[in-house]
Scaffold this active site. Sequence first.
Site, PDB file in Angstrom:
ATOM      1  N   ARG A 130       0.824  -1.226   0.000  1.00  0.00           N
ATOM      2  CA  ARG A 130       0.000   0.000   0.000  1.00  0.00           C
ATOM      3  C   ARG A 130       0.851   1.267   0.000  1.00  0.00           C
ATOM      4  NH1 ARG A 130      -3.027  -2.996   3.874  1.00  0.00           N
ATOM      5  NH2 ARG A 130      -4.775  -3.993   2.802  1.00  0.00           N
TER       6      ARG A 130
ATOM      7  N   LYS B 254       2.456  11.676 -10.689  1.00  0.00           N
ATOM      8  CA  LYS B 254       1.606  10.859 -11.572  1.00  0.00           C
ATOM      9  C   LYS B 254       2.411   9.626 -11.945  1.00  0.00           C
ATOM     10  CE  LYS B 254      -1.577  13.864 -14.074  1.00  0.00           C
ATOM     11  NZ  LYS B 254      -1.958  14.357 -15.405  1.00  0.00           N
TER      12      LYS B 254
ATOM     13  N   GLU C  19       8.600  20.558 -23.837  1.00  0.00           N
ATOM     14  CA  GLU C  19       7.886  20.801 -22.570  1.00  0.00           C
ATOM     15  C   GLU C  19       8.338  22.126 -21.949  1.00  0.00           C
ATOM     16  OE1 GLU C  19       5.415  18.891 -21.705  1.00  0.00           O
ATOM     17  OE2 GLU C  19       5.815  16.878 -22.489  1.00  0.00           O
TER      18      GLU C  19
ATOM     19  N   LYS D 134       6.149  23.771 -12.259  1.00  0.00           N
ATOM     20  CA  LYS D 134       5.395  22.525 -12.056  1.00  0.00           C
ATOM     21  C   LYS D 134       5.050  22.353 -10.573  1.00  0.00           C
ATOM     22  CE  LYS D 134       4.218  18.025 -13.268  1.00  0.00           C
ATOM     23  NZ  LYS D 134       4.377  16.912 -14.184  1.00  0.00           N
TER      24      LYS D 134
ATOM     25  N   GLU E  93      -5.400  17.005 -10.103  1.00  0.00           N
ATOM     26  CA  GLU E  93      -6.053  17.477 -11.328  1.00  0.00           C
ATOM     27  C   GLU E  93      -7.577  17.511 -11.180  1.00  0.00           C
ATOM     28  OE1 GLU E  93      -4.034  15.831 -14.694  1.00  0.00           O
ATOM     29  OE2 GLU E  93      -5.357  16.799 -16.107  1.00  0.00           O
TER      30      GLU E  93
ATOM     31  N   ARG F 156      -4.217  22.010 -12.841  1.00  0.00           N
ATOM     32  CA  ARG F 156      -3.179  21.142 -13.418  1.00  0.00           C
ATOM     33  C   ARG F 156      -3.424  20.893 -14.907  1.00  0.00           C
ATOM     34  NH1 ARG F 156      -0.152  16.150 -10.173  1.00  0.00           N
ATOM     35  NH2 ARG F 156       1.237  15.654 -11.870  1.00  0.00           N
TER      36      ARG F 156
ATOM     37  N   ASN G 129      -1.591  20.351 -19.861  1.00  0.00           N
ATOM     38  CA  ASN G 129      -1.947  19.606 -21.071  1.00  0.00           C
ATOM     39  C   ASN G 129      -1.933  20.471 -22.325  1.00  0.00           C
ATOM     40  OD1 ASN G 129      -2.298  17.216 -19.708  1.00  0.00           O
ATOM     41  ND2 ASN G 129      -4.443  17.668 -19.222  1.00  0.00           N
TER      42      ASN G 129
ATOM     43  N   HIS H  20      -1.201  18.960 -25.646  1.00  0.00           N
ATOM     44  CA  HIS H  20      -1.243  17.507 -25.481  1.00  0.00           C
ATOM     45  C   HIS H  20      -2.498  16.861 -26.072  1.00  0.00           C
ATOM     46  CE1 HIS H  20       2.233  18.179 -23.041  1.00  0.00           C
ATOM     47  NE2 HIS H  20       2.350  16.904 -22.700  1.00  0.00           N
TER      48      HIS H  20
ATOM     49  N   HIS I 167      -1.104  14.165 -28.298  1.00  0.00           N
ATOM     50  CA  HIS I 167      -1.281  12.732 -28.031  1.00  0.00           C
ATOM     51  C   HIS I 167      -1.871  12.026 -29.244  1.00  0.00           C
ATOM     52  CE1 HIS I 167      -1.248  13.107 -23.360  1.00  0.00           C
ATOM     53  NE2 HIS I 167      -0.072  12.819 -23.848  1.00  0.00           N
TER      54      HIS I 167
ATOM     55  N   HIS J 279       7.473  11.958 -27.993  1.00  0.00           N
ATOM     56  CA  HIS J 279       6.498  12.753 -27.241  1.00  0.00           C
ATOM     57  C   HIS J 279       6.668  14.260 -27.478  1.00  0.00           C
ATOM     58  CE1 HIS J 279       3.618  13.641 -24.110  1.00  0.00           C
ATOM     59  NE2 HIS J 279       4.486  14.457 -23.534  1.00  0.00           N
TER      60      HIS J 279
HETATM   61  N1  LIG Z   1       4.259  11.131 -14.921  1.00  0.00           N
HETATM   62  C1  LIG Z   1       4.158  12.216 -15.647  1.00  0.00           C
HETATM   63  O1  LIG Z   1       3.705  13.267 -15.168  1.00  0.00           O
HETATM   64  C2  LIG Z   1       4.625  12.191 -17.072  1.00  0.00           C
HETATM   65  C3  LIG Z   1       4.706  13.381 -17.800  1.00  0.00           C
HETATM   66  C4  LIG Z   1       5.215  13.328 -19.094  1.00  0.00           C
HETATM   67  C5  LIG Z   1       5.632  12.124 -19.640  1.00  0.00           C
HETATM   68  N2  LIG Z   1       5.537  10.967 -18.923  1.00  0.00           N
HETATM   69  C6  LIG Z   1       5.985   9.679 -19.461  1.00  0.00           C
HETATM   70  O2  LIG Z   1       7.385   9.766 -19.676  1.00  0.00           O
HETATM   71  C7  LIG Z   1       7.766   8.813 -20.692  1.00  0.00           C
HETATM   72  C8  LIG Z   1       8.778   9.450 -21.613  1.00  0.00           C
HETATM   73  O3  LIG Z   1       9.899   9.842 -20.866  1.00  0.00           O
HETATM   74  P1  LIG Z   1      11.322  10.181 -21.550  1.00  0.00           P
HETATM   75  O4  LIG Z   1      11.109  11.103 -22.691  1.00  0.00           O
HETATM   76  O5  LIG Z   1      12.222  10.570 -20.459  1.00  0.00           O
HETATM   77  O6  LIG Z   1      11.746   8.811 -22.235  1.00  0.00           O
HETATM   78  P2  LIG Z   1      12.541   7.517 -21.702  1.00  0.00           P
HETATM   79  O7  LIG Z   1      12.365   7.309 -20.272  1.00  0.00           O
HETATM   80  O8  LIG Z   1      12.176   6.416 -22.629  1.00  0.00           O
HETATM   81  O9  LIG Z   1      14.059   7.937 -21.981  1.00  0.00           O
HETATM   82  C9  LIG Z   1      14.456   8.219 -23.302  1.00  0.00           C
HETATM   83  C10 LIG Z   1      15.752   7.510 -23.687  1.00  0.00           C
HETATM   84  O10 LIG Z   1      16.852   8.165 -23.082  1.00  0.00           O
HETATM   85  C11 LIG Z   1      17.721   7.218 -22.475  1.00  0.00           C
HETATM   86  N3  LIG Z   1      18.378   7.923 -21.382  1.00  0.00           N
HETATM   87  C12 LIG Z   1      17.830   8.320 -20.211  1.00  0.00           C
HETATM   88  N4  LIG Z   1      18.688   9.069 -19.517  1.00  0.00           N
HETATM   89  C13 LIG Z   1      19.822   9.145 -20.258  1.00  0.00           C
HETATM   90  C14 LIG Z   1      21.063   9.812 -20.097  1.00  0.00           C
HETATM   91  N5  LIG Z   1      21.286  10.596 -19.041  1.00  0.00           N
HETATM   92  N6  LIG Z   1      21.994   9.693 -21.055  1.00  0.00           N
HETATM   93  C15 LIG Z   1      21.750   8.958 -22.159  1.00  0.00           C
HETATM   94  N7  LIG Z   1      20.590   8.319 -22.399  1.00  0.00           N
HETATM   95  C16 LIG Z   1      19.638   8.414 -21.441  1.00  0.00           C
HETATM   96  C17 LIG Z   1      16.793   6.115 -22.054  1.00  0.00           C
HETATM   97  O11 LIG Z   1      17.516   4.927 -21.854  1.00  0.00           O
HETATM   98  C18 LIG Z   1      15.845   6.068 -23.239  1.00  0.00           C
HETATM   99  O12 LIG Z   1      16.403   5.331 -24.295  1.00  0.00           O
HETATM  100  C19 LIG Z   1       6.480   8.365 -21.347  1.00  0.00           C
HETATM  101  O13 LIG Z   1       6.180   7.056 -20.934  1.00  0.00           O
HETATM  102  C20 LIG Z   1       5.427   9.336 -20.816  1.00  0.00           C
HETATM  103  O14 LIG Z   1       4.142   8.748 -20.723  1.00  0.00           O
HETATM  104  C21 LIG Z   1       5.041  10.995 -17.642  1.00  0.00           C
HETATM  105 ZN   LIG Z   2       4.135  15.988 -22.101  1.00  0.00          ZN
END
Ligand SMILES: NC(=O)c1ccc[n+]([C@@H]2O[C@H](COP(=O)([O-])OP(=O)(O)OC[C@H]3O[C@@H](n4cnc5c(N)ncnc54)[C@H](O)[C@@H]3O)[C@@H](O)[C@H]2O)c1
Ligand SMILES: [Zn+2]
Length: 361
Positions: A121, A143, A185, A227, A237, A242, A246, A249, A253, A266
């Site tokens: 939990r 999130k 972003e 943020k 949200e 919040r 978006n 987005h 999306h 993204h």
């Molecule tokens: N929780 C939230 O509020 C929220 C908001 C926006 C996006 N997201 C989620 O985030 C995800 C996308 O995140 P992302 O863009 O970070 O992608 P990711 O986590 O896939 O990372 C992108 C790539 O970069 C590589 N990488 C990471 N750090 C590195 C570094 N320091 N040096 C070299 N390579 C590195 C990773 O191995 C990967 O191949 C999606 O799943 C999306 O849904 C969540």
């Molecule tokens: Zn985003």
Amino acid sequence: MRIIKVNLKKRSYDIVVGTNIIGSLGRHIRKINIGHDAYVITNAAIKNKYGKALCNCLKEEGFEVKFKLVPDSEKSKSIELAYGIIRDITLFDQKKRIFIVAFGGGVIGDLAGFIASIYKRGIPYIQVPTTLLAQVDSGIGGKTAVDLAQGKNLLGTFYQPRLVFSDVKILKTLSLRQIKSGLAEVIKYGIIRDPQLFLYLEKCYPDILSLKESALEFMVMRCSGIKAKIVQQDEREEKGIRTVLNFGHTIGHAIEAAGNYKRYNHGEAIALGMLVAADLSQRLGFVSRKTVNRIENIVQAVGLPTRINKLSLQAIIKAHYRDKKFIGQKNRFVLIRDIGRTQIQENIPLNLIKAVLKERI
Ligand SMILES: NC(=O)c1ccc[n+]([C@@H]2O[C@H](COP(=O)([O-])OP(=O)(O)OC[C@H]3O[C@@H](n4cnc5c(N)ncnc54)[C@H](O)[C@@H]3O)[C@@H](O)[C@H]2O)c1
Ligand SMILES: [Zn+2]
């Protein structure tokens, strides 16, 4: 090193931002007293580059460290993988005080946060984001999610980390495409809340693209502050605050999904979505062409797309109607009144959306 507070009463935490600060992570964790045994979720690429530095700074402070590697892709955000990791945690969790360290980009952050939120939990976790997107956005705000075959992020929770620790030096090994994705972003934060940040981007984007540390640190700090403030006002949200995050987005999306998450990443999809939202704002008379041009110029200057290639209007509209942000039969867009000022608008006529999209294809 700067510290930004996220004030959420009992769930409050610090966001630490700095350059080359990984060595002090252990001390920061010790201060918040969340446990003794670190279960670090990461991937092989990140561990190879930074695993030793992370491990050393934790061990120096007396923490036990166990790494868990997950595949390097969105596929890691699966319930099956989460379940496997939870079983692994139960083996490690013998007479221990475990906390989870999410050491990676948004994928690892979302997955690790989700696991931390449901195991027993909820156990403590911290975010050590390693992508620009994760440092400015996904690492903050609690999130968490995994994906289902039916759609992205369909299974998730709100569960705040106990610390967010952003060392911008770690961003230096990201590909330029990943940096640009995060920059989308950052541009978003400027448009929705921070005209000064927007001006800074217009003037200093070459410093960011060349990964100048002071520029990265300034940007991560500024975005983390925005943020944090938004999350403080509307943690779950529920108050429509919040929602401004978006911006870009709704259509973004749809563009991401229409391209099967391969055509555009993204940030690229969000850049296009922001332009469509800006175009819509202008068509509805909320904002001048001049402002839309400023947005288009910065998107173009940093090398993000301004035109939608190899996707049909139909595919985007179809994906748009499948989006979970679609409320009942109404659509809902975050539009703009100026750089720094937003306006939520529901029920935008489909014909107008199509007309604006057509001009970008
Ligand atoms: N929780 C939230 O509020 C929220 C908001 C926006 C996006 N997201 C989620 O985030 C995800 C996308 O995140 P992302 O863009 O970070 O992608 P990711 O986590 O896939 O990372 C992108 C790539 O970069 C590589 N990488 C990471 N750090 C590195 C570094 N320091 N040096 C070299 N390579 C590195 C990773 O191995 C990967 O191949 C999606 O799943 C999306 O849904 C969540
Ligand atoms: Zn985003």
